[in-house]
Design a protein around this motif. Structure first.
Motif, PDB file in Angstrom:
ATOM      1  N   VAL A 145       0.865  -1.182   0.000  1.00 42.12           N
ATOM      2  CA  VAL A 145       0.000   0.000   0.000  1.00 42.12           C
ATOM      3  C   VAL A 145       0.900   1.229   0.000  1.00 42.12           C
ATOM      4  O   VAL A 145       1.995   1.213   0.570  1.00 42.12           O
ATOM      5  CB  VAL A 145      -0.949   0.039   1.220  1.00 42.12           C
ATOM      6  CG1 VAL A 145      -1.994  -1.055   1.129  1.00 42.12           C
ATOM      7  CG2 VAL A 145      -0.175  -0.062   2.531  1.00 42.12           C
ATOM      8  N   SER A 146       0.416   2.307  -0.662  1.00 43.21           N
ATOM      9  CA  SER A 146       1.207   3.528  -0.755  1.00 43.21           C
ATOM     10  C   SER A 146       0.358   4.735  -0.404  1.00 43.21           C
ATOM     11  O   SER A 146      -0.820   4.811  -0.788  1.00 43.21           O
ATOM     12  CB  SER A 146       1.773   3.714  -2.165  1.00 43.21           C
ATOM     13  OG  SER A 146       2.822   2.806  -2.411  1.00 43.21           O
ATOM     14  N   TYR A 147       0.985   5.652   0.323  1.00 44.13           N
ATOM     15  CA  TYR A 147       0.412   6.946   0.644  1.00 44.13           C
ATOM     16  C   TYR A 147       1.514   7.978   0.448  1.00 44.13           C
ATOM     17  O   TYR A 147       2.684   7.603   0.257  1.00 44.13           O
ATOM     18  CB  TYR A 147      -0.093   6.960   2.090  1.00 44.13           C
ATOM     19  CG  TYR A 147      -1.260   6.022   2.328  1.00 44.13           C
ATOM     20  CD1 TYR A 147      -2.566   6.429   2.061  1.00 44.13           C
ATOM     21  CD2 TYR A 147      -1.045   4.726   2.803  1.00 44.13           C
ATOM     22  CE1 TYR A 147      -3.637   5.563   2.255  1.00 44.13           C
ATOM     23  CE2 TYR A 147      -2.102   3.859   2.996  1.00 44.13           C
ATOM     24  CZ  TYR A 147      -3.408   4.284   2.727  1.00 44.13           C
ATOM     25  OH  TYR A 147      -4.451   3.425   2.907  1.00 44.13           O
ATOM     26  N   PRO A 148       1.205   9.263   0.493  1.00 41.90           N
ATOM     27  CA  PRO A 148       2.280  10.259   0.339  1.00 41.90           C
ATOM     28  C   PRO A 148       3.423  10.017   1.329  1.00 41.90           C
ATOM     29  O   PRO A 148       3.196   9.914   2.534  1.00 41.90           O
ATOM     30  CB  PRO A 148       1.552  11.582   0.633  1.00 41.90           C
ATOM     31  CG  PRO A 148       0.134  11.325   0.219  1.00 41.90           C
ATOM     32  CD  PRO A 148      -0.126   9.896   0.594  1.00 41.90           C
ATOM     33  N   ASP A 149       4.626   9.834   0.796  1.00 41.45           N
ATOM     34  CA  ASP A 149       5.856   9.650   1.582  1.00 41.45           C
ATOM     35  C   ASP A 149       5.876   8.346   2.375  1.00 41.45           C
ATOM     36  O   ASP A 149       6.677   8.187   3.301  1.00 41.45           O
ATOM     37  CB  ASP A 149       6.083  10.829   2.535  1.00 41.45           C
ATOM     38  CG  ASP A 149       6.176  12.150   1.808  1.00 41.45           C
ATOM     39  OD1 ASP A 149       6.955  12.226   0.848  1.00 41.45           O
ATOM     40  OD2 ASP A 149       5.460  13.100   2.187  1.00 41.45           O
ATOM     41  N   LEU A 150       5.032   7.379   2.021  1.00 36.47           N
ATOM     42  CA  LEU A 150       4.985   6.109   2.749  1.00 36.47           C
ATOM     43  C   LEU A 150       4.587   4.968   1.823  1.00 36.47           C
ATOM     44  O   LEU A 150       3.596   5.068   1.091  1.00 36.47           O
ATOM     45  CB  LEU A 150       3.973   6.187   3.902  1.00 36.47           C
ATOM     46  CG  LEU A 150       3.728   4.891   4.680  1.00 36.47           C
ATOM     47  CD1 LEU A 150       4.960   4.527   5.509  1.00 36.47           C
ATOM     48  CD2 LEU A 150       2.498   5.025   5.570  1.00 36.47           C
ATOM     49  N   THR A 151       5.369   3.893   1.859  1.00 39.49           N
ATOM     50  CA  THR A 151       5.001   2.652   1.182  1.00 39.49           C
ATOM     51  C   THR A 151       5.279   1.490   2.129  1.00 39.49           C
ATOM     52  O   THR A 151       6.375   1.386   2.686  1.00 39.49           O
ATOM     53  CB  THR A 151       5.791   2.444  -0.122  1.00 39.49           C
ATOM     54  OG1 THR A 151       5.524   3.537  -1.012  1.00 39.49           O
ATOM     55  CG2 THR A 151       5.383   1.146  -0.809  1.00 39.49           C
ATOM     56  N   ILE A 152       4.296   0.626   2.306  1.00 35.65           N
ATOM     57  CA  ILE A 152       4.440  -0.571   3.142  1.00 35.65           C
ATOM     58  C   ILE A 152       4.267  -1.774   2.237  1.00 35.65           C
ATOM     59  O   ILE A 152       3.194  -1.970   1.656  1.00 35.65           O
ATOM     60  CB  ILE A 152       3.394  -0.613   4.269  1.00 35.65           C
ATOM     61  CG1 ILE A 152       3.349   0.716   5.027  1.00 35.65           C
ATOM     62  CG2 ILE A 152       3.678  -1.772   5.221  1.00 35.65           C
ATOM     63  CD1 ILE A 152       2.133   0.860   5.922  1.00 35.65           C
ATOM     64  N   ASN A 153       5.319  -2.566   2.096  1.00 34.97           N
ATOM     65  CA  ASN A 153       5.288  -3.725   1.203  1.00 34.97           C
ATOM     66  C   ASN A 153       5.289  -5.002   2.042  1.00 34.97           C
ATOM     67  O   ASN A 153       6.252  -5.285   2.754  1.00 34.97           O
ATOM     68  CB  ASN A 153       6.502  -3.700   0.265  1.00 34.97           C
ATOM     69  CG  ASN A 153       6.374  -4.714  -0.855  1.00 34.97           C
ATOM     70  OD1 ASN A 153       6.068  -5.877  -0.625  1.00 34.97           O
ATOM     71  ND2 ASN A 153       6.624  -4.278  -2.071  1.00 34.97           N
ATOM     72  N   LEU A 154       4.202  -5.752   1.962  1.00 32.18           N
ATOM     73  CA  LEU A 154       4.070  -6.971   2.747  1.00 32.18           C
ATOM     74  C   LEU A 154       4.790  -8.149   2.099  1.00 32.18           C
ATOM     75  O   LEU A 154       5.130  -9.112   2.773  1.00 32.18           O
ATOM     76  CB  LEU A 154       2.585  -7.312   2.947  1.00 32.18           C
ATOM     77  CG  LEU A 154       2.241  -8.395   3.962  1.00 32.18           C
ATOM     78  CD1 LEU A 154       2.677  -7.993   5.372  1.00 32.18           C
ATOM     79  CD2 LEU A 154       0.752  -8.716   3.938  1.00 32.18           C
ATOM     80  N   THR A 155       5.031  -8.059   0.805  1.00 26.21           N
ATOM     81  CA  THR A 155       5.689  -9.166   0.104  1.00 26.21           C
ATOM     82  C   THR A 155       7.161  -9.277   0.492  1.00 26.21           C
ATOM     83  O   THR A 155       7.660 -10.362   0.786  1.00 26.21           O
ATOM     84  CB  THR A 155       5.551  -8.990  -1.425  1.00 26.21           C
ATOM     85  OG1 THR A 155       4.152  -8.992  -1.768  1.00 26.21           O
ATOM     86  CG2 THR A 155       6.251 -10.140  -2.162  1.00 26.21           C
ATOM     87  N   ASN A 156       7.854  -8.146   0.506  1.00 32.57           N
ATOM     88  CA  ASN A 156       9.279  -8.195   0.872  1.00 32.57           C
ATOM     89  C   ASN A 156       9.554  -7.598   2.250  1.00 32.57           C
ATOM     90  O   ASN A 156      10.694  -7.372   2.621  1.00 32.57           O
ATOM     91  CB  ASN A 156      10.141  -7.507  -0.193  1.00 32.57           C
ATOM     92  CG  ASN A 156       9.839  -6.019  -0.333  1.00 32.57           C
ATOM     93  OD1 ASN A 156       9.164  -5.416   0.511  1.00 32.57           O
ATOM     94  ND2 ASN A 156      10.331  -5.419  -1.404  1.00 32.57           N
ATOM     95  N   TYR A 157       8.486  -7.331   3.018  1.00 36.00           N
ATOM     96  CA  TYR A 157       8.606  -6.822   4.390  1.00 36.00           C
ATOM     97  C   TYR A 157       9.482  -5.581   4.459  1.00 36.00           C
ATOM     98  O   TYR A 157      10.481  -5.529   5.173  1.00 36.00           O
ATOM     99  CB  TYR A 157       9.107  -7.914   5.338  1.00 36.00           C
ATOM    100  CG  TYR A 157       7.975  -8.792   5.832  1.00 36.00           C
ATOM    101  CD1 TYR A 157       7.412  -8.603   7.083  1.00 36.00           C
ATOM    102  CD2 TYR A 157       7.458  -9.793   5.020  1.00 36.00           C
ATOM    103  CE1 TYR A 157       6.353  -9.376   7.512  1.00 36.00           C
ATOM    104  CE2 TYR A 157       6.400 -10.580   5.444  1.00 36.00           C
ATOM    105  CZ  TYR A 157       5.850 -10.372   6.689  1.00 36.00           C
ATOM    106  OH  TYR A 157       4.796 -11.128   7.117  1.00 36.00           O
ATOM    107  N   SER A 158       9.086  -4.562   3.701  1.00 31.82           N
ATOM    108  CA  SER A 158       9.838  -3.305   3.717  1.00 31.82           C
ATOM    109  C   SER A 158       8.888  -2.133   3.927  1.00 31.82           C
ATOM    110  O   SER A 158       7.725  -2.181   3.527  1.00 31.82           O
ATOM    111  CB  SER A 158      10.616  -3.117   2.405  1.00 31.82           C
ATOM    112  OG  SER A 158       9.722  -2.943   1.320  1.00 31.82           O
ATOM    113  N   VAL A 159       9.403  -1.102   4.577  1.00 34.24           N
ATOM    114  CA  VAL A 159       8.669   0.148   4.759  1.00 34.24           C
ATOM    115  C   VAL A 159       9.563   1.285   4.280  1.00 34.24           C
ATOM    116  O   VAL A 159      10.707   1.410   4.735  1.00 34.24           O
ATOM    117  CB  VAL A 159       8.279   0.377   6.242  1.00 34.24           C
ATOM    118  CG1 VAL A 159       7.603   1.741   6.402  1.00 34.24           C
ATOM    119  CG2 VAL A 159       7.365  -0.725   6.743  1.00 34.24           C
ATOM    120  N   THR A 160       9.058   2.088   3.358  1.00 34.28           N
ATOM    121  CA  THR A 160       9.786   3.250   2.880  1.00 34.28           C
ATOM    122  C   THR A 160       9.057   4.497   3.349  1.00 34.28           C
ATOM    123  O   THR A 160       7.864   4.667   3.080  1.00 34.28           O
ATOM    124  CB  THR A 160       9.886   3.251   1.340  1.00 34.28           C
ATOM    125  OG1 THR A 160      10.461   2.019   0.903  1.00 34.28           O
ATOM    126  CG2 THR A 160      10.759   4.403   0.855  1.00 34.28           C
TER     127      THR A 160
END
Length: 241
Positions: A145-160
């Protein structure tokens, strides 16, 4: 051939430690046994395990202190072990950074299942410091899921977050993803326990509060979204219109 994943077993009861080692070796893990807290800290630094099984009551430095010391340097998964009848503060363990816990005596199949489940959720890169240097945000694939200045990826367990990679334990990330994937929907604490921890976890609703607190220490409110407390009910990921 892929290298075996390494499990550090920290327990002052040699019989139990050897038994745990036997279970895990049969499942093709490499194990190392240490019997006290000081040995555990040294072995962690030298051996670099993929997961630590950490007994609570140890001679000298106890399991809580070992967990605290490890967390200063790494987010390697930690499963705490406690004998039935011992005073075990689950919330303190979680606040210090434990990913799960088990009460002795436990079933060997359950132990192996818990170890495998935690390792599946763990991002290999999270042995690194909590915040990586700013870098160009990678192309996202998989479940995210992506929002302004935030991405949470459940597939590779990463948060940007603001272009930086934020490392966090698996349960924190799963909770964050679940809330963010249901924007503006309020969830009770017991609902979140059921969704994120499921039948594997016997805990209380303070567990959710601890994880939300840890998330807020890493992810601050944004003008477009925030982790919001709905007093008397639970939490939601609020998206501002």
């Amino acid at each position: 051939m892929a290298a075996k994943q390494k499990i550090l077993i920290v327990d002052d009861d040699s019989n139990i430690a050897e038994l745990i080692s036997l279970y895990l070796t049969k499942e093709c893990f490499e194990t190392k046994i240490v019997n006290d807290g000081e040995e555990a800290i040294a072995a962690f630094a030298a051996w670099e395990p993929n997961l630590i099984l950490l007994d609570l009551m140890l001679p000298g430095i106890d399991g809580y202190e070992v967990c605290r010391e490890v967390r200063k340097k790494s987010n390697v998964p930690i499963i705490m072990l406690s004998a039935n009848g011992e005073i075990f503060d689950k919330v303190l363990g979680l606040e210090l950074g434990a990913d799960d816990y088990m009460i002795k005596p436990f079933d060997s199949k359950e132990l192996v299942a818990r170890v495998k489940a935690v390792l599946r959720r763990f991002s290999p890169g999270s042995r690194q410091p909590a915040v990586e240097p700013a870098q160009e945000e990678p192309q996202q694939t998989g479940e995210y899921v992506s929002y302004p200045d935030l991405t949470i990826n459940l597939t590779n367990y990463s948060v940007t977050y603001y272009g930086k990679t934020i490392e966090m334990p698996p349960k924190e990330l799963e909770l964050f993803y679940f809330l963010a994937s249901h924007p503006n929907q309020v969830f009770k604490r017991d609902q979140l326990l059921d969704h994120i921890w499921g039948y594997e976890y016997i805990g209380d609703t303070r567990t959710v509060d601890v994880h939300i607190k840890r998330l807020r220490e890493k992810i601050k409110d944004h003008p477009a979204w925030n982790l919001s407390t709905v007093w008397g009910i639970g939490y939601k990921f609020e998206v501002k219109k």
